[in-house]
Design an enzyme around this catalytic site. Structure first.
Site, PDB file in Angstrom:
ATOM      1  N   LYS B 265       0.810  -0.969  -0.079  1.00  0.00           N
ATOM      2  CA  LYS B 265      -0.035   0.173  -0.005  1.00  0.00           C
ATOM      3  C   LYS B 265       0.820   1.108   0.005  1.00  0.00           C
ATOM      4  O   LYS B 265       1.906   1.297   0.679  1.00  0.00           O
ATOM      5  CB  LYS B 265      -0.870  -0.382   1.345  1.00  0.00           C
ATOM      6  CG  LYS B 265      -2.113   0.922   1.342  1.00  0.00           C
ATOM      7  CD  LYS B 265      -3.159   0.312   2.114  1.00  0.00           C
ATOM      8  CE  LYS B 265      -4.239   1.243   2.035  1.00  0.00           C
ATOM      9  NZ  LYS B 265      -5.484   0.630   2.942  1.00  0.00           N
ATOM     10  N   GLU B 393     -28.001 -15.520  -2.952  1.00  0.00           N
ATOM     11  CA  GLU B 393     -28.618 -14.344  -3.449  1.00  0.00           C
ATOM     12  C   GLU B 393     -27.865 -13.141  -3.688  1.00  0.00           C
ATOM     13  O   GLU B 393     -28.160 -12.276  -4.606  1.00  0.00           O
ATOM     14  CB  GLU B 393     -29.828 -14.208  -2.429  1.00  0.00           C
ATOM     15  CG  GLU B 393     -30.884 -15.041  -2.115  1.00  0.00           C
ATOM     16  CD  GLU B 393     -30.420 -16.026  -1.132  1.00  0.00           C
ATOM     17  OE1 GLU B 393     -29.074 -16.113  -0.674  1.00  0.00           O
ATOM     18  OE2 GLU B 393     -30.926 -17.077  -0.941  1.00  0.00           O
TER      19      GLU B 393
END
Lengths: 642, 642
Positions: B265, B393
């Site tokens: 990072k 879902e």
């Protein structure tokens, strides 16, 4: 009595023994007894579903040996008191197999066989899927992939109360497709929860066809192992193999265990065994049912010794701690001065940390945003009661359900927008009516530049839709602290919405708040309208008040810090006195402050004029967005003077 | 021009070449050029976030070589037309790295560097997280774990349109904790999507601390391999390794590839590189920014050849198919007779199957309940456009987002209760404003014995809260078919609520319906009240009408089949004519029909009397529950005669 060093009959709930190092003695007669329990569970599951005319007998049949082994050999619990805090826990994540859970408790003796025949009736607590109306159910299941998250919470609670109760959770293979299962998998490993034992009933068939990995046992095992679990693959109808797997799980340290049990859906019932098309179908009374029962009964073996009841709870807790009733925490006198500028999210963290000082039931859960929600303030003081769920909101809420069901008071928090990720879990927490206390920060367009993906604009709608949810929305640091304390001890699920921007402290230390209350901040006998805000819009309303005063118009200003329950009486009184009601909220048009107020005053014929966010917003500064989307003081002034 | 057989300048969008078998020629000058692109992307990301005063430059810096390699070597697309249907797709699942996406398109030439400096401004489409306001963004990202689901949908669309465009998706390591990522992992393998290539930017740091598996590359690789992906672990700052990994991905058949890139990072910026505490922080203008820029500029290498623009879209599609404009489907004349008894969920399946006959953009997605939602009727006729997501879902809705963004018209369906599982995805679909057409079956207590876990009682609240969502709720088979056809071609996200019980067909084949319409079923000049129902309560209202007629009372009966938009004018007219408005709905009190109607008529001072479900329900027969929870004809009669 080959297995149990001390027979059940000699026990009272105050004289428990510890069996961690006992050796399994799986005599053939013991195995036969457990096989017979399994057969009776099948028979009872078939009978109860046929009597009900619906249900899932074949999903019960695949799990019969597993459940028999758990209830009559593996688990340690008080069969007369399912809520004993040191009982081993059982969560039926595949909730549609409810009849076998009920049958097991009938076999234990807590229910009668007549009770079983009331399955799914309106006058019976034996519902189609388990709910905590029953003493032996911790959390409602039936939405798949949630039970394992709740079980994780139960295991976290064992650690908190220093009990060595174990938690068992039975999953279906179909639900392994739910991402929440893998969130639980990673969280349990991160926490090193060796007291957690999952069993996946791999019957190979879902509702509408084969389950995702069917009977490919390696597909399951490789995944659980890759996630860091101890995984054991067994024949789920082989009682000896099941007992051995549980023994392995108990001996496994530092990681949870998943028992992957290859089974057949409808096992023991030849017309259905291993066949598609039998999901969720009760056998028809008459020849079909008679044939099934005859076949199952023929599977009962001669029994030399009966199956055995459990020995009682696994162990006593640390008795050096006096058995005092739970103590409540307090936020004391928050050290804010009127006019201080403090974000409500920051006050939330400060208050939670203080509350945790006085009440060791308080647990905080985070989704890698603790430095934004300020739950890090709790972590700093109570590291052992802080759970880092990383970016996995479903398991955060799901494990909070399990924690709450076992007596903890969990406060999961994240950006309010990301609580939408866990709405199904919130729904089930409401069905379970557990003491879960959620906080959502960064509400509305007032977060500014991050844009709509980070803005909660439907959270009030989502939370208010649940009938037993308490919904709070403080505007300043003082009310945040007071409401957090109230919320912690108010029974049932609750939600607090906090904001990103700093807002001035407007309440003094002696100000009283109540769940279901509101504050009238400005009031006169000549008010031309009542302006109702929440959170940051309270300050827009106060700014509007000042501007309107300059042109000789008085308005009443209300801080509606409690949206559910809501103080209808005061709202109605204000409506009657000022004739006009204007709501202003950092939320979409539907389900928030406007609808809540309308629900109170409409009955008396008053109209609510609404200022709210009416389209998908975009990035900008907080001030620009609050103004652009029509909820700034300027718009309030315009509405009042219109 | 070592790499490209045909230089970009010689291309038009109609003369593409196919490069599947080309060999990589990674000359040192080419690698140097890409490294310079990466450095320029870092510089632009730093500049734009510092100008904005907020954003995530360090999350951009870790991904710079990956993005450079994708945009200037790996991907094939028309840089002048990001929406060319055969372009390779790029989804930035780690949406907070938006500045590097914008910087890449500036490097490509679609944006100017001045554009970049408008980042996060209210007058700019370069929002804090990407949204489809920009031509090169398919779906909004910023809620983690969703981009990979959308990318899966994009890859499914490639298969549907027989294009061999590839889809690339860049994830953060932090978001790997989201269960939806693993739902996508299993779905992509189930579908064998070799055209899908993920890259996880494993920079080891989340927002508030180390990411869940930090830099343990094996923790990532073992999981992706266990889920069936081809996984490649590389140094994410080594351009040659990145290009090789993409080459491997292209050569991998039958399974998707995940490139696991170990990165730092803040790479290249020594004050931030690999350090905690720099998440989401822009560098301060002045000495801090100046130092960062100087350091980055010093990393630019001497350049022998410039980085290369892409060759254009990967390939032409099958030109044997005439390039006809998309054809709409139709449900024709549904073959129902008045009085037929048909569940709306069954009519949904029948209509969808017919619609799919005439329009090959229609795709159905299921979560292992196709025999309950009746989407199996579509599967029977259009197996190649039916996606089985099993019980997952989130990926069902997420991949529907991706399908819709690429021109498909996806119809994901499951029990309405389980759409709550995907609410965050629905929220992001609304921010993306994509043509996703959801259907939820088994609404309300009228499902009966399965109990509350299976009952949707908050779905209307959840869906109506989204300002651009169309919400439909047919009561009979005929209106279901007509509304499904309208919904398919109405722009933007839409939801249809269907019911479990069979209901009589009350509309004939010539009846006309409209998005935003309603039907007045009973009407006279002496109506004592207007009773407004939806779905099954329309029939309770009609029963009440008959009972009231017997005692000489007339009521108006409305079928409110379109809740959003809503026919305010007709509702107001009825309110004025009958003075009383009674709503009756199989839904909780908040956010459903009652609130929708109140929002229309309150402005004129009319009060809405509401019959709805006001507590957590239980199991029972549909009839018992409809009556117990106060929404049966008996309660309507009582309300009218009160």
């Amino acid at each position: 009595m080959l297995y149990h060093a001390v027979p059940w009959e000699g026990h009272t709930t105050n004289s428990f023994c510890y069996y961690a190092s006992r050796m399994p003695v799986q005599s053939s007669s013991r195995v036969a007894a457990l096989r017979n329990v399994a057969t009776r569970l099948r028979i009872d599951s078939v009978l109860s579903t046929s009597e009900a005319g619906s249900g899932h007998p074949t999903s019960c049949a695949s799990a019969a040996e597993i459940v028999a082994a758990l209830f009559f050999s593996e688990m340690r619990y008080d069969p007369r008191n399912p809520q004993n805090p040191d009982n081993d826990r059982f969560v039926l994540s595949k909730g549609h197999a409810a009849p076998i859970l009920y049958s097991a408790w009938a076999e234990v003796g807590l229910l009668t066989r007549d009770d079983l025949l009331t399955l799914r009736r309106i006058d019976s607590d034996l519902e189609g899927h388990p709910t905590p109306r029953l003493s032996f159910v911790d959390v409602a299941t039936g939405s798949l992939g949630q039970g394992i998250c709740a079980a994780l919470g139960s295991a976290l609670n064992a650690r908190r109360i220093k009990s060595d109760y174990r938690t068992y959770v039975l999953l279906g293979d179909g639900e392994s497709a739910e991402g929440s299962v893998w969130e639980a998998a990673e969280a349990a490993v991160h926490e090193g929860l060796e007291s957690l034992c999952g069993i996946t009933d791999v019957n190979g068939l879902g509702q509408s066809g084969p389950s995702i990995w069917n009977h490919d046992m390696d597909a399951y095992a490789s995944k659980w192992r890759a996630f860091g679990w101890h995984a054991v693959v067994i024949d789920g109808h082989d009682v000896t193999a099941i007992l051995d797997a549980f023994e392995q799980a108990r001996r496994t340290k530092g990681q949870p265990t998943m028992v992957l049990a290859r089974t057949l859906k409808g096992k023991g019932i030849s017309i259905a065994e291993g066949k598609s098309g039998w999901h969720g179908k009760a056998f028809k009374k008459g020849p079909e049912l008679d044939g099934v029962l005859k076949e199952l009964q023929s599977q009962l073996l001669p029994e030399e010794e009966p199956a055995q009841l459990p020995d009682g709870p696994r162990t006593q807790r640390d008795r050096s701690r006096p058995a005092a009733p739970p103590k409540k925490g307090t936020v004391g006198t928050p050290a804010y001065t009127l006019g201080d500028s403090v974000a409500t999210r920051e006050a939330y963290g400060a208050a939670l940390a203080k509350l945790g000082d006085g009440d060791d039931r308080i647990v905080a859960l985070d989704g890698d945003v603790k430095n934004s929600t300020f739950s890090e303030k709790f972590e700093e003081k109570h590291r052992d009661r802080f759970v880092q769920n990383f970016i996995a909101e479903q398991v955060m809420i799901g494990s909070a359900m399990g924690l709450a069901a076992r007596g903890s008071i969990p406060f999961p928090s994240t950006f309010a927008a990301f609580l939408t990720r866990a709405y199904d879990f919130i729904r089930m927490a409401c069905i379970s009516n557990v003491n879960i206390k959620m906080a959502g920060s960064h509400a509305g367009v007032s977060i500014g530049e991050d844009g709509p993906s980070q803005m909660a604009l439907e959270d009030l709608a989502m939370m208010r839709a649940q009938p037993n949810m308490t919904v709070l929305y403080p505007c300043d640091a003082m009310s945040t602290e007071r409401l957090l304390e109230l919320m912690a001890y108010h029974p049932g699920p609750a939600y607090m919405r906090t904001s990103r921007p700093k807002t001035p402290v407007i309440y003094g230390p002696d100000e009283k708040f109540a769940i279901g209350g509101l504050k009238i901040l400005r009031e006169s006998t000549k008010d031309a309208a009542t302006v109702i805000g929440g959170g940051i819009t309270v300050f827009e309303a106060l700014k509007a008040y000042d501007q309107l005063q300059k042109i000789g118009i008085s308005v009443r200003v209300i801080d509606l810090y409690s949206l559910q329950p809501i103080d209808s009486r005061s709202l109605l009184r204000c409506a009657r006195e000022t004739k006009r009601i204007i709501t202003v909220e950092d939320h979409y048009a539907t389900g928030g402050i406007g609808d809540a107020v309308a629900g109170c005053v409409a009955g008396s014929g008053f109209v609510v004029e609404r200022l709210c966010v009416r389209e998908i917003p975009r990035s900008g500064t907080p001030e620009q967005l609050v103004d652009r989307y029509g909820i700034s003081s300027r718009h309030i002034v315009a509405a009042v003077t219109a």
